[in-house]
Design a protein around this motif. Structure first.
Motif, PDB file in Angstrom:
ATOM      1  N   SER A  79       0.846  -1.189   0.000  1.00  0.00           N
ATOM      2  CA  SER A  79       0.000   0.000   0.000  1.00  0.00           C
ATOM      3  C   SER A  79       0.881   1.240   0.000  1.00  0.00           C
ATOM      4  O   SER A  79       2.090   1.158   0.252  1.00  0.00           O
ATOM      5  N   PRO A  80       0.289   2.421  -0.249  1.00  0.00           N
ATOM      6  CA  PRO A  80       1.079   3.654  -0.159  1.00  0.00           C
ATOM      7  C   PRO A  80       1.692   3.873   1.220  1.00  0.00           C
ATOM      8  O   PRO A  80       2.782   4.445   1.330  1.00  0.00           O
ATOM      9  N   ILE A  81       1.016   3.430   2.255  1.00  0.00           N
ATOM     10  CA  ILE A  81       1.586   3.557   3.598  1.00  0.00           C
ATOM     11  C   ILE A  81       2.836   2.692   3.738  1.00  0.00           C
ATOM     12  O   ILE A  81       3.837   3.097   4.338  1.00  0.00           O
ATOM     13  N   ASP A  82       2.805   1.492   3.172  1.00  0.00           N
ATOM     14  CA  ASP A  82       3.972   0.614   3.256  1.00  0.00           C
ATOM     15  C   ASP A  82       5.161   1.179   2.488  1.00  0.00           C
ATOM     16  O   ASP A  82       6.311   1.066   2.927  1.00  0.00           O
ATOM     17  N   THR A  83       4.907   1.795   1.323  1.00  0.00           N
ATOM     18  CA  THR A  83       6.021   2.396   0.590  1.00  0.00           C
ATOM     19  C   THR A  83       6.576   3.596   1.352  1.00  0.00           C
ATOM     20  O   THR A  83       7.792   3.801   1.407  1.00  0.00           O
ATOM     21  N   ALA A  84       5.688   4.379   1.953  1.00  0.00           N
ATOM     22  CA  ALA A  84       6.150   5.517   2.741  1.00  0.00           C
ATOM     23  C   ALA A  84       6.984   5.048   3.928  1.00  0.00           C
ATOM     24  O   ALA A  84       8.031   5.633   4.245  1.00  0.00           O
ATOM     25  N   GLN A  85       6.545   3.981   4.585  1.00  0.00           N
ATOM     26  CA  GLN A  85       7.314   3.452   5.709  1.00  0.00           C
ATOM     27  C   GLN A  85       8.683   2.970   5.254  1.00  0.00           C
ATOM     28  O   GLN A  85       9.681   3.119   5.963  1.00  0.00           O
ATOM     29  N   ALA A  86       8.749   2.411   4.046  1.00  0.00           N
ATOM     30  CA  ALA A  86      10.029   1.951   3.510  1.00  0.00           C
ATOM     31  C   ALA A  86      10.977   3.117   3.272  1.00  0.00           C
ATOM     32  O   ALA A  86      12.191   2.987   3.459  1.00  0.00           O
ATOM     33  N   VAL A  87      10.434   4.278   2.869  1.00  0.00           N
ATOM     34  CA  VAL A  87      11.276   5.471   2.727  1.00  0.00           C
ATOM     35  C   VAL A  87      11.782   5.914   4.096  1.00  0.00           C
ATOM     36  O   VAL A  87      12.970   6.191   4.280  1.00  0.00           O
TER      37      VAL A  87
END
Length: 300
Positions: A79-87
């Motif tokens: 999800s977009p939240i998971d990609t943001a957390q990866a950043v």
């Protein structure tokens, strides 16, 4: 979870403070490296959606043309939240993000009404920057058929007051966290609607029995295909979801940030919908991105 520490207002000229030396993180392969020692390419991450993948392809093309080395992460996030957390965690360098979706994942962030840039910058941890957003939104919209718009002279949600109590609210994005409820629309606009089911998917938006006012994702192809009228939301009952690059500050240099900014005013919601639809129809994100950039004069 995100760490709600303060950060100076984000801008294209915002540089990393407090993490210029010895600040460790993890790259896409899980190997810990120091920001100051990291000379590899910027790693772009996406979730599995066509929308995320084509926006990431736009970012990758722009960064490459600005002379920055980039590569795509070897995993796709949920999800977009998971990609943001990866950043935030340092596993990737850059990802498409959405304003309200990102803020929901940040505990304790102070919201400054009318100033989303400052709100995000205060909520993000040091070294993570929300670059200015594109005009395109990837969130929820409310729409009606052309015939309904003509019949009731509808252009905005406020106009729904003229229709009385006979219209229903439903649609494929009814369960989205940003979808307004009947009560919220009543409170904000004085509109009386009856909650319907989730009819109004891409296959049934204009079919008999569909809701009168449709809650849809802004890039749903049914909007263009069926000529739906998206109703303006002057009171912002639906929170903003403009797409923007979320970056690890040391990983994207100033020429790269300047290049990313060139897409801001050019990428509209309608154009993002068309790009997303083309990828869903089988075109590769890279090919779709290159064609769009050429059409906008951003590449040769």
């Amino acid at each position: 979870m995100f760490r709600g520490t303060a950060l100076a207002t984000g801008s294209l000229l915002l540089l990393l403070s407090g993490c210029l030396t010895g600040c460790a993180t993890a790259n896409a392969e899980g190997t810990h490296v120091g920001y100051a020692d990291s000379a590899g390419p910027a790693v772009i991450g996406t979730d599995g959606s066509a929308q995320s993948r084509v926006v990431a392809a736009l970012y990758g093309e722009l960064l490459t043309r600005a002379g920055q080395k980039v590569r795509t992460a070897n995993v796709s996030y949920a999800s977009p939240i998971d990609t943001a957390q990866a950043v935030v965690d340092g596993r990737i360098s850059i990802a498409p993000a959405y304003e309200s979706t990102l803020l929901r994942a940040m505990p304790g962030g102070q919201t400054l009404p009318g100033n989303m840039e400052a709100t995000l910058s205060m909520a993000l941890p040091p070294g993570i920057v929300a670059l200015p957003p594109a005009a395109a939104q990837g969130g929820v919209v409310l729409a009606v058929t052309n015939s309904t718009a003509r019949k009731h002279e509808l252009a905005s949600l406020a106009d729904l007051r003229k229709t009385g109590t006979g219209l229903t609210l439903g649609g494929s994005a009814t369960g989205d966290p940003d979808a307004p409820s009947v009560a919220a629309l009543k409170k904000t606009y004085g509109v009386t609607l009856t909650q319907a089911g989730t009819a109004g998917t891409s296959e049934t938006a204009t079919a008999p029995g569909a809701a009168d006012v449709l809650v849809l994702r802004s890039t749903d192809p049914v909007i263009t295909r069926d000529g739906l009228v998206v109703l303006a939301d002057p009171e912002s009952v639906v929170p903003p979801e403009h797409v923007f690059p979320l970056i690890s500050a040391p990983a994207v240099d100033l020429p790269g940030r300047t290049a990313l900014a060139r897409v801001n005013s050019l990428l509209t919601t309608a154009q993002l919908a068309r790009l997303t639809a083309s990828v869903e129809a089988g075109e590769t994100p890279g090919r779709a991105a290159k064609a769009w950039l050429r059409a906008k004069g951003l590449s040769h």
